[in-house]
Design an enzyme around this catalytic site. Structure first.
Site, PDB file in Angstrom:
ATOM      1  N   ASP A 161     -29.464 -15.963 -10.516  1.00 24.01           N
ATOM      2  CA  ASP A 161     -27.631 -16.489  -9.286  1.00 24.01           C
ATOM      3  C   ASP A 161     -26.533 -16.018  -9.725  1.00 24.01           C
ATOM      4  O   ASP A 161     -25.996 -16.924 -11.272  1.00 24.01           O
ATOM      5  CB  ASP A 161     -27.399 -17.443  -9.297  1.00 24.01           C
ATOM      6  N   ASP A 214     -23.386  -9.888  -4.885  1.00 26.25           N
ATOM      7  CA  ASP A 214     -24.255 -10.893  -5.546  1.00 26.25           C
ATOM      8  C   ASP A 214     -25.698 -11.054  -5.334  1.00 26.25           C
ATOM      9  O   ASP A 214     -26.188 -10.743  -4.082  1.00 26.25           O
ATOM     10  CB  ASP A 214     -23.287 -12.051  -4.151  1.00 26.25           C
TER      11      ASP A 214
END
Length: 441
Positions: free
Chosen positions: A106, A318
């Protein structure tokens, strides 16, 4: 007791030898959360869309960006039939002897954490819970430690937590939460590269979006903060290369890379600046200037993609978002540009899908090029990085794998990053990318 001391000494010596040889890159592998589930193309697209919307809600909440999406259209709390937003799972081991963990990579958070025994409130996972009592190198960090001070929310443990232990609570934007003890232990990566004393959350109470249909045991934060895995490893850079979503081949991730990383590249390496935000220091922002669809450069001012002074807006790259999301105004213009240039009937507006005739089924349909223009770099997306084709019940469709974010932030998702070797140069504050055969990196 003497045997235990000897075991601990040998473990520490082994870890010290391993870290002393860490000039080479630490390499490990990523597996896609949906790999091996036998999903149809339509199911894949639906899951990607739902995960991306949930992820956007979380990131928009974290950045304070405005959102036009309702809670009904963007799931923020797990329930029956909802999906976890774990996209790529990174594998390594914790403890001595090593206990395998598989956690979500992440880039939008900092804390590393995994579920731990005795786990009074945990979700199901495919691997056994990490058991600190089985590790000769495990320790609990005190509440006055520098690592504990990096947490936004922590306290000094008492009673059942243990005296003066660092008790952490880590919230995500969708109100998912992990709560437990901040510990330290040896991490072992691919090739037996062992690194001692890394801080991580030993999650005892874990609830939220990641708890439904999850196979991972936690999250490995790759953000800019001090507790993230790249920061703790003190590497100047890291990179990943996402294999095609239809492939079962693992994707490589490397931490700390040689200078000639792209020496064998067959295409030009593109490099753009990473932008830092004092309001949202975890995220990796890029300077996106404009978007071109076929022959049309979207009539959007640069300010639509820019990071505002109050920390809202901006363009984030991301790892955990499936598909790219654009502010509603930008998405509307992109939608219209594709509709005007693709000569097929529209069956859905978001995601934008076109009906393909039975006579043309199985053939690649003509589709306009999609180009993202960054400061100093151009990402000319391959067709497979933005077109999603599927067939169900005799009906063939061609969809554009981009959605509206529902807010004023742009998020570059991992579908658009397939078969690109993406390098985060943390020392130089730059991001580079180049087309690659990811299974050969």
């Amino acid at each position: 007791m003497e045997v235990k001391k000897l075991t601990l000494l040998l473990a520490l010596l082994t870890a010290a030898l391993a870290i002393s040889c860490s000039d080479a890159a630490i390499r490990t592998q990523l597996t896609r959360a949906d790999a091996g589930r036998g999903l149809t193309r339509r199911q894949q697209l639906r899951r990607m869309a739902r995960r991306s919307k949930a992820r956007a809600s979380r990131l928009l909440s974290a950045t304070g960006s405005s959102s036009s999406s309702s809670s009904a259209s963007v799931p923020t709390v797990p329930g029956k039939g909802q999906v976890a937003d774990n996209e790529y799972l990174i594998s390594f081991a914790v403890g001595t002897p090593p206990q395998p963990v598989q956690v979500t990579l992440d880039t939008g958070s900092d804390l590393i954490w995994t579920q731990c025994q005795p786990c009074p409130s945990c979700y199901d996972q495919s691997l056994p819970y990490y058991d600190p009592s089985l590790s000769a190198t495990w320790s609990v960090l005190p509440c006055n430690s520098s690592s504990c001070n990096q947490l936004d929310l922590s306290s000094c443990g008492t009673h059942s937590w243990g005296s003066n232990t660092c008790v952490y609570t880590y919230f995500y934007g969708d109100q998912s939460v992990t709560n437990g003890l901040l510990d330290a232990d040896t991490f072992t990566f691919h090739g037996d590269a062992a690194v001692p004393g890394l801080a991580f959350g030993c999650g005892l109470f874990n609830n939220g979006l990641y708890s439904d249909n999850a196979t991972g045991s936690g999250i490995a934060g790759f953000g800019r903060g001090a507790l993230s895995l790249p920061s703790q490893l003190k590497v100047d850079n890291f990179s990943y290369c996402f294999t095609d979503i239809t492939s079962s081949t693992p994707s490589p991730v490397l931490l700390g890379l040689p200078a000639n990383l792209y020496g064998g590249a067959t295409a030009a390496v593109q490099t753009t600046s990473l932008i830092q935000s004092s309001d949202n220091p975890t995220f990796y922002y890029l300077s996106l200037k404009s978007i071109t669809v076929g022959s049309t450069r979207l009539a959007v001012p640069e300010s639509a993609f820019a990071l505002a002074n109050n920390g809202s807006g901006g363009t984030i790259i991301d790892s955990g978002t499936s598909v790219t999301l654009l502010p509603p105004l930008v998405y509307g213009l992109l939608h219209d540009a594709f509709v005007s240039q693709v000569k097929l009937p529209v069956t859905s507006d978001e995601p934008l899908c076109f009906a393909v005739s039975s006579a043309a089924a199985g053939k690649k349909q003509e589709v306009p090029k999609l180009v993202l223009h960054f400061e100093g770099a151009t990402l000319d997306l391959p067709r497979e990085n933005y077109v999603f084709e599927m067939e169900q019940g005799g009906q063939s469709s061609m969809c554009i794998a981009i959605l509206s974010s529902g807010g004023d932030t742009t998020i570059i998702g991992n579908y658009q990053q397939q078969n690109l070797h993406v390098l985060y140069d943390l020392a130089g504050n730059k991001l580079s990318f180049v087309p690659a055969d990811c299974d050969k990196v």
